[in-house]
Design a protein around this motif. Sequence first.
Motif, PDB file in Angstrom:
ATOM      1  N   GLY A   1       0.735  -1.378   0.161  1.00 37.56           N
ATOM      2  CA  GLY A   1      -0.047  -0.004  -0.191  1.00 37.56           C
ATOM      3  C   GLY A   1       0.887   1.359   0.081  1.00 37.56           C
ATOM      4  O   GLY A   1       0.383   2.315   0.294  1.00 37.56           O
ATOM      5  N   ALA A   2       2.121   1.125   0.089  1.00 37.40           N
ATOM      6  CA  ALA A   2       3.091   2.384  -0.303  1.00 37.40           C
ATOM      7  C   ALA A   2       2.709   3.206  -1.536  1.00 37.40           C
ATOM      8  O   ALA A   2       2.536   2.545  -2.497  1.00 37.40           O
ATOM      9  N   ASN A   3       2.967   4.314  -1.363  1.00 38.90           N
ATOM     10  CA  ASN A   3       2.630   5.247  -2.527  1.00 38.90           C
ATOM     11  C   ASN A   3       4.087   4.799  -3.171  1.00 38.90           C
ATOM     12  O   ASN A   3       5.140   4.769  -3.056  1.00 38.90           O
ATOM     13  N   TYR A   4       3.767   5.270  -4.768  1.00 34.96           N
ATOM     14  CA  TYR A   4       4.978   5.244  -5.662  1.00 34.96           C
ATOM     15  C   TYR A   4       4.775   6.356  -6.448  1.00 34.96           C
ATOM     16  O   TYR A   4       3.840   6.602  -7.274  1.00 34.96           O
ATOM     17  N   ALA A   5       5.844   7.271  -6.687  1.00 34.59           N
ATOM     18  CA  ALA A   5       5.990   8.468  -7.260  1.00 34.59           C
ATOM     19  C   ALA A   5       7.136   8.230  -8.380  1.00 34.59           C
ATOM     20  O   ALA A   5       8.322   8.575  -7.861  1.00 34.59           O
ATOM     21  N   PRO A   6       7.017   8.088  -9.688  1.00 36.16           N
ATOM     22  CA  PRO A   6       8.295   7.865 -10.580  1.00 36.16           C
ATOM     23  C   PRO A   6       9.124   9.158 -10.629  1.00 36.16           C
ATOM     24  O   PRO A   6       8.099  10.119 -10.574  1.00 36.16           O
ATOM     25  N   SER A   7      10.277   9.122 -10.787  1.00 36.02           N
ATOM     26  CA  SER A   7      11.025  10.487 -10.803  1.00 36.02           C
ATOM     27  C   SER A   7      10.962  11.073 -12.401  1.00 36.02           C
ATOM     28  O   SER A   7      11.345  12.112 -12.545  1.00 36.02           O
ATOM     29  N   SER A   8      10.760  10.114 -13.387  1.00 42.87           N
ATOM     30  CA  SER A   8      10.429  10.446 -14.572  1.00 42.87           C
ATOM     31  C   SER A   8       9.483   9.606 -15.454  1.00 42.87           C
ATOM     32  O   SER A   8       8.978   8.530 -14.949  1.00 42.87           O
ATOM     33  N   ALA A   9       9.273   9.751 -16.415  1.00 40.75           N
ATOM     34  CA  ALA A   9       8.414   8.943 -17.448  1.00 40.75           C
ATOM     35  C   ALA A   9       8.982   7.368 -17.194  1.00 40.75           C
ATOM     36  O   ALA A   9      10.160   7.279 -17.525  1.00 40.75           O
ATOM     37  N   THR A  10       8.148   6.580 -16.775  1.00 40.07           N
ATOM     38  CA  THR A  10       8.560   5.141 -16.993  1.00 40.07           C
ATOM     39  C   THR A  10       7.373   4.191 -17.201  1.00 40.07           C
ATOM     40  O   THR A  10       6.185   4.543 -17.115  1.00 40.07           O
ATOM     41  N   THR A  11       7.844   2.885 -17.510  1.00 36.80           N
ATOM     42  CA  THR A  11       6.609   2.107 -17.923  1.00 36.80           C
ATOM     43  C   THR A  11       6.496   1.060 -16.628  1.00 36.80           C
ATOM     44  O   THR A  11       7.605   0.716 -16.339  1.00 36.80           O
ATOM     45  N   ILE A  12       5.431   0.567 -16.190  1.00 41.17           N
ATOM     46  CA  ILE A  12       5.320   0.126 -14.947  1.00 41.17           C
ATOM     47  C   ILE A  12       4.186  -1.235 -15.792  1.00 41.17           C
ATOM     48  O   ILE A  12       3.396  -1.111 -16.506  1.00 41.17           O
ATOM     49  N   TYR A  13       4.252  -2.460 -15.056  1.00 35.58           N
ATOM     50  CA  TYR A  13       3.614  -3.541 -15.593  1.00 35.58           C
ATOM     51  C   TYR A  13       2.779  -4.070 -14.507  1.00 35.58           C
ATOM     52  O   TYR A  13       2.943  -4.454 -13.678  1.00 35.58           O
ATOM     53  N   ALA A  14       1.417  -4.272 -15.008  1.00 34.15           N
ATOM     54  CA  ALA A  14       0.427  -5.071 -13.990  1.00 34.15           C
ATOM     55  C   ALA A  14       0.740  -6.568 -14.250  1.00 34.15           C
ATOM     56  O   ALA A  14       0.948  -6.945 -15.034  1.00 34.15           O
ATOM     57  N   ARG A  15       0.788  -7.158 -12.920  1.00 36.93           N
ATOM     58  CA  ARG A  15       0.746  -8.589 -12.878  1.00 36.93           C
ATOM     59  C   ARG A  15      -0.413  -9.370 -12.192  1.00 36.93           C
ATOM     60  O   ARG A  15      -0.902  -8.724 -11.110  1.00 36.93           O
ATOM     61  N   TRP A  16      -0.793 -10.227 -12.822  1.00 36.03           N
ATOM     62  CA  TRP A  16      -2.013 -10.746 -12.419  1.00 36.03           C
ATOM     63  C   TRP A  16      -1.899 -12.217 -12.281  1.00 36.03           C
ATOM     64  O   TRP A  16      -0.944 -12.779 -12.756  1.00 36.03           O
ATOM     65  N   ILE A  17      -2.759 -12.866 -11.329  1.00 38.00           N
ATOM     66  CA  ILE A  17      -2.385 -14.321 -10.778  1.00 38.00           C
ATOM     67  C   ILE A  17      -3.892 -14.864 -11.010  1.00 38.00           C
ATOM     68  O   ILE A  17      -4.841 -14.341 -10.582  1.00 38.00           O
ATOM     69  N   GLN A  18      -3.807 -16.123 -11.424  1.00 36.16           N
ATOM     70  CA  GLN A  18      -4.989 -16.799 -11.682  1.00 36.16           C
ATOM     71  C   GLN A  18      -5.742 -17.077 -10.173  1.00 36.16           C
ATOM     72  O   GLN A  18      -4.875 -17.391  -9.354  1.00 36.16           O
ATOM     73  N   ASP A  19      -6.999 -16.789  -9.925  1.00 42.85           N
ATOM     74  CA  ASP A  19      -7.735 -16.814  -8.827  1.00 42.85           C
ATOM     75  C   ASP A  19      -7.470 -18.120  -7.807  1.00 42.85           C
ATOM     76  O   ASP A  19      -7.315 -17.959  -6.798  1.00 42.85           O
ATOM     77  N   SER A  20      -7.136 -19.335  -8.660  1.00 40.82           N
ATOM     78  CA  SER A  20      -6.901 -20.874  -8.218  1.00 40.82           C
ATOM     79  C   SER A  20      -5.581 -20.542  -7.549  1.00 40.82           C
ATOM     80  O   SER A  20      -5.319 -21.404  -6.570  1.00 40.82           O
ATOM     81  N   LEU A  21      -4.862 -19.786  -7.733  1.00 35.18           N
ATOM     82  CA  LEU A  21      -3.511 -19.675  -7.328  1.00 35.18           C
ATOM     83  C   LEU A  21      -3.066 -18.617  -6.292  1.00 35.18           C
ATOM     84  O   LEU A  21      -2.063 -18.319  -5.688  1.00 35.18           O
ATOM     85  N   VAL A  22      -4.252 -17.918  -5.969  1.00 31.64           N
ATOM     86  CA  VAL A  22      -3.886 -16.818  -5.024  1.00 31.64           C
ATOM     87  C   VAL A  22      -3.607 -17.099  -3.509  1.00 31.64           C
ATOM     88  O   VAL A  22      -4.071 -18.166  -3.129  1.00 31.64           O
TER      89      VAL A  22
END
Length: 192
Positions: free
Chosen positions: A22-43
């Motif tokens: 839950g920590a905030n994230y503030a990039p210092s410049s333009a950057t690409t970030i990636y969402a990672r998903w997990i199948q519900d059966s493996l949560v």
Amino acid sequence: ANFTLQGWYSAATDGVLLGAAGANYAPSSATTIYARWIQDSLVGVPASSLSFISSYAVNPAITATNTFSTADSAVSLRVPAGSLPAGTTVTNWLLSSDEYARALLPGQNNYLLSLVVSWLNADGTVPVAPNSNPLVMTITNSLIKAGARVYSVVGNTTQLLGVATQDGSVSVNLTTDPQIYVLQAKPSAPTN
């Protein structure tokens, strides 16, 4: 649908979790970030606690049964014709940790067997089997006594799938791909 967001990362694979816990994230410049998903059966399941058993492609025109054994259990998973679409792969895993389930399932229980049945279509979706044509799992173990309960865990949702009506085995229907836990309630201490 049927996936849970794990978080945002600095790379498509590996990388650093951004804004952990839950920590905030503030990039210092333009950057690409990636969402990672997990199948519900493996949560909630650490990859280190999964032991691969088998994987097979579904042929929707035929009924197939996959049977496997652990040291003390035999499991049979029947996939009826038409229950899952073509291109779906079913994977069975033995689960060595029940820590996630213990946090979600109430009571003092003996965990007799913990496993994951996950399925994924070639298009990356998780199909749901119709209630009228579910997959059927039968678990045989000498420690199962009448009254043993079988629960599914999908994401953070638990569901009682069935109760053993006889000693030694239990059968349940599956329409979603779950973590499966077979529990025998511990007897209560005698009181005066």
